[in-house]
Scaffold this motif. Structure first.
Motif, mmCIF file in Angstrom:
data_model
loop_
_atom_site.group_PDB
_atom_site.id
_atom_site.type_symbol
_atom_site.label_atom_id
_atom_site.label_comp_id
_atom_site.label_asym_id
_atom_site.label_seq_id
_atom_site.Cartn_x
_atom_site.Cartn_y
_atom_site.Cartn_z
ATOM 1 N N GLY A 382 69.844 1.241 15.424
ATOM 2 C CA GLY A 382 68.987 2.994 15.772
ATOM 3 C C GLY A 382 67.796 1.905 17.122
ATOM 4 N N SER A 383 67.957 1.387 17.383
ATOM 5 C CA SER A 383 66.871 1.229 18.342
ATOM 6 C C SER A 383 67.059 1.912 20.032
ATOM 7 C CB SER A 383 66.096 -0.407 19.094
ATOM 8 O OG SER A 383 68.042 -1.196 19.593
ATOM 9 N N ALA A 384 68.649 2.356 20.050
ATOM 10 C CA ALA A 384 69.167 2.745 20.678
ATOM 11 C C ALA A 384 69.905 4.026 20.623
ATOM 12 C CB ALA A 384 70.072 1.875 21.543
ATOM 13 N N LEU A 385 69.413 4.916 19.512
ATOM 14 C CA LEU A 385 70.307 6.331 18.894
ATOM 15 C C LEU A 385 69.160 7.040 17.911
ATOM 16 C CD1 LEU A 385 73.598 4.762 16.923
ATOM 17 C CD2 LEU A 385 73.421 6.019 19.478
ATOM 18 N N SER A 386 69.479 8.018 18.171
ATOM 19 C CA SER A 386 68.857 9.289 16.707
ATOM 20 C C SER A 386 69.881 9.125 15.774
ATOM 21 C CB SER A 386 68.818 10.375 17.459
ATOM 22 O OG SER A 386 68.059 10.293 19.396
ATOM 23 N N PHE A 387 69.027 8.509 14.799
ATOM 24 C CA PHE A 387 70.186 8.346 13.669
ATOM 25 C C PHE A 387 69.358 8.082 12.678
ATOM 26 C CE2 PHE A 387 74.212 5.853 11.783
ATOM 27 C CZ PHE A 387 74.800 7.606 11.595
ATOM 28 N N ALA A 388 67.917 8.289 12.612
ATOM 29 C CA ALA A 388 66.694 7.727 11.637
ATOM 30 C C ALA A 388 67.208 8.214 9.908
ATOM 31 C CB ALA A 388 65.484 8.660 12.007
ATOM 32 N N TYR A 389 67.985 9.705 10.131
ATOM 33 C CA TYR A 389 67.761 10.089 8.863
ATOM 34 C C TYR A 389 68.495 9.635 7.658
ATOM 35 C CZ TYR A 389 64.109 12.305 10.613
ATOM 36 O OH TYR A 389 62.620 12.257 11.598
ATOM 37 N N TYR A 390 70.159 8.750 7.773
ATOM 38 C CA TYR A 390 71.617 8.400 7.870
ATOM 39 C C TYR A 390 71.096 8.514 6.533
ATOM 40 C CZ TYR A 390 76.046 7.031 8.319
ATOM 41 O OH TYR A 390 77.458 6.865 7.879
ATOM 42 N N ASP A 391 72.221 8.486 5.683
ATOM 43 C CA ASP A 391 72.132 8.802 4.318
ATOM 44 C C ASP A 391 72.357 7.184 3.843
ATOM 45 O OD1 ASP A 391 74.825 10.381 5.456
ATOM 46 O OD2 ASP A 391 73.823 11.434 3.742
ATOM 47 N N ILE A 392 73.136 6.387 4.504
ATOM 48 C CA ILE A 392 72.674 4.766 4.128
ATOM 49 C C ILE A 392 71.283 4.208 4.313
ATOM 50 C CG2 ILE A 392 74.027 2.851 4.522
ATOM 51 C CD1 ILE A 392 76.550 4.453 5.705
ATOM 52 N N LEU A 393 70.571 4.245 5.046
ATOM 53 C CA LEU A 393 69.385 3.868 4.507
ATOM 54 C C LEU A 393 68.536 4.717 3.283
ATOM 55 C CD1 LEU A 393 67.240 2.852 5.597
ATOM 56 C CD2 LEU A 393 66.034 4.661 6.705
ATOM 57 N N PHE A 394 69.043 5.938 2.641
ATOM 58 C CA PHE A 394 67.679 6.317 1.538
ATOM 59 C C PHE A 394 69.131 5.402 0.634
ATOM 60 C CE2 PHE A 394 66.854 8.613 5.397
ATOM 61 C CZ PHE A 394 65.391 9.170 4.979
ATOM 62 N N ILE A 395 70.140 6.004 0.527
ATOM 63 C CA ILE A 395 70.578 4.764 -0.669
ATOM 64 C C ILE A 395 70.592 3.147 -0.953
ATOM 65 C CG2 ILE A 395 73.342 4.376 -0.944
ATOM 66 C CD1 ILE A 395 74.796 7.051 0.063
ATOM 67 N N THR A 396 70.304 2.570 0.450
ATOM 68 C CA THR A 396 70.369 1.640 0.441
ATOM 69 C C THR A 396 68.524 0.780 0.019
ATOM 70 O OG1 THR A 396 70.714 1.058 2.745
ATOM 71 C CG2 THR A 396 69.660 -0.696 1.957
ATOM 72 N N ALA A 397 67.867 1.844 -0.211
ATOM 73 C CA ALA A 397 66.046 2.222 -0.828
ATOM 74 C C ALA A 397 66.387 2.421 -2.149
ATOM 75 C CB ALA A 397 65.127 3.175 0.239
ATOM 76 N N ALA A 398 67.797 3.024 -2.576
ATOM 77 C CA ALA A 398 67.193 3.301 -3.744
ATOM 78 C C ALA A 398 68.368 2.404 -4.586
ATOM 79 C CB ALA A 398 68.436 4.837 -3.988
ATOM 80 N N LEU A 399 69.069 1.686 -3.985
ATOM 81 C CA LEU A 399 70.011 0.838 -4.536
ATOM 82 C C LEU A 399 68.947 -0.564 -4.766
ATOM 83 C CD1 LEU A 399 73.354 0.348 -2.682
ATOM 84 C CD2 LEU A 399 72.946 1.134 -5.190
ATOM 85 N N PHE A 400 68.156 -0.439 -3.745
ATOM 86 C CA PHE A 400 67.109 -2.039 -4.078
ATOM 87 C C PHE A 400 65.866 -1.403 -4.846
ATOM 88 C CE2 PHE A 400 67.915 -3.466 0.459
ATOM 89 C CZ PHE A 400 68.626 -4.790 -0.116
#
Length: 434
Positions: A382-400
């Motif tokens: 993500g340091s080289a992409l515009s991908f901030a709102y990708y689903d798996i980030l928020f799913i990961t937050a929910a899983l933790f």
């Protein structure tokens, strides 16, 4: 034919959701990650399947007997706060008609994350979700790996059109984010056949990432491999497997691939890299001049904004998740986003610490470790992409978040039982034993 088959699956899923809301969570996750309607060729491409499934799932949950109370933790409050802020910021967008469609997708991602934190109440549900994530993304990974091997790596692997993973870079990063989760399922499975199939799929996904020609994917792959090797229990196995794959890829891939990856060493001379630096300047400049707001989703990419801060230059996306959020949602949005990252990392560390010597939660310990690798891939890529709102980030937050509730509740109950037993009189203890 594909459209009819897809709609039949969706209809059956929706009917099941009315009785079992968690089926809706799995269906929603599948549709948002795999975007299966883009693999069809007819009416389903323009049909609002995701929205319908989201509304039915939320409605079924409200009227069901499922748990209603979310875990009132930092993750929940930050997700809600982020949703509120991006909505407020949307009214300040430079071009609302441009930004609102992207907001519409993002609110559904956040809503999905919140519902997962409420409904993923046990190991079986968490594992079902992980399987859906892996199968959804690995469909394109396996497909891309076969394409790379069949074409000798001369053509670029890309994702489904009109989707967040449509281009080569985002697809490569999505595959790498799911890679550790596939390995988790492989290690957890009692079936030898499943373990073998997942191992083969991971090898094909490796070639899919290589065949994407993505430089960000190459960096993220390198980071994940290094950390996985350092963490591996069998230190000799991973280096051997990775070494064999690297040697084969080196012999297999054409010179054009190595020319592309070689440009990483001369990033300062690359026009694409300079365009990203310009985009970072635009994002920071707009956010500073319009504090506390940003330009709205993808607003800094609009010519009328980009041209103010970088006149006579071609517009570029930020190609960095943090500058993307800064330009889209301002300093306030970035602060919430960074805090969410901090909470996710903290939860992962706490879970690993609490479950390290608890056999009952060995699966939580292992899954938390693999999700940490997912975060490494996302952060590096993500340091080289515009991908901030990708689903798996928020799913990961929910899983933790939901796993912390599972672990904390169980550990508290165990301590209470131990205290009660120690507090018993000898007569009561003898009577209990009888």
């Amino acid at each position: 034919m594909r459209d009819i088959a897809l709609m039949l699956v969706v209809i059956v899923g929706i009917i099941s959701t009315i009785r079992y809301p968690y089926v809706g969570i799995l269906l929603w996750t599948w549709i948002t990650l795999m975007v299966p309607h883009q693999e069809a060729f007819g009416f389903s491409r323009s049909f609002p399947i995701n929205l319908i499934v989201a509304v039915v799932t939320i409605g079924a949950w409200i009227f069901s007997k499922e748990r209603k109370q979310p875990p009132f933790d930092a993750t929940f409050f930050l997700l809600c706060l982020f949703l509120i802020w991006i909505t407020i910021n949307g009214f300040q967008a430079v071009d609302p008609q441009w930004s609102w469609p992207l907001w519409d997708r993002t609110w559904r991602i956040i809503a999905l994350g919140i519902l997962i934190s409420v409904l993923a109440t046990g190991r079986v549900r968490v594992h079902a979700l992980i399987w859906v994530i892996v199968l959804s993304v690995f469909y394109y990974g396996v497909k891309g790996g076969l394409f790379t091997l069949m074409t000798g790596g001369h053509y670029q692997v890309v994702g489904p059109p009109n989707s967040p993973i449509g281009d080569n870079n985002t697809l490569a990063l999505a595959i790498l984010m799911v890679f550790p989760l596939a390995n988790y399922l492989r290690l957890q499975s009692a079936s030898r056949l499943v373990r073998v199939l997942l191992f083969v799929a991971m090898i094909l996904c490796f070639f899919s990432v290589v065949g994407s020609y993505s430089r960000g994917g190459f960096l993220a792959l390198s980071a994940v491999v290094v950390i996985a090797i350092l963490r591996a229990k069998r230190k000799w196995l991973y280096p051997v497997v990775v070494g064999v794959l690297i040697v084969y890829a080196y012999q297999f891939m054409p010179q054009s691939y190595f020319d592309r990856i070689g440009t990483i060493q001369h990033a300062q001379d690359d026009g694409s890299f300079q365009g990203r630096v310009d985009a970072w300047h635009v994002a920071y400049g707009y956010a500073k001049d319009h504090f506390p707001f940003g330009a709205g989703f993808s607003g800094p990419e609009l010519p009328q904004i980009f041209g103010i801060y970088e006149p006579n230059k071609e517009t570029h996306a930020a190609h960095n998740i943090f500058f993307e959020v800064l330009g889209d949602n301002g300093f306030v949005g970035l602060a919430i986003y960074v805090l969410l990252w901090a909470v996710i990392i903290w939860n992962s560390v706490v879970l690993r610490y609490k479950t390290k010597k608890v056999p009952e939660f060995s699966w939580v310990f292992d899954l938390s470790g693999m999700l940490q690798l997912t975060l490494v891939a996302f952060c590096v890529g993500g340091s080289a992409l515009s991908f901030a709102y990708y689903d798996i980030l928020f799913i990961t937050a929910a899983l933790f978040s939901t796993m912390r509730v599972l672990v904390d509740d169980r550990l508290i109950a165990t301590r209470e039982i131990a205290v009660n037993r120690r507090g018993m009189s000898p007569e009561a203890s003898s009577a209990r034993a009888i």
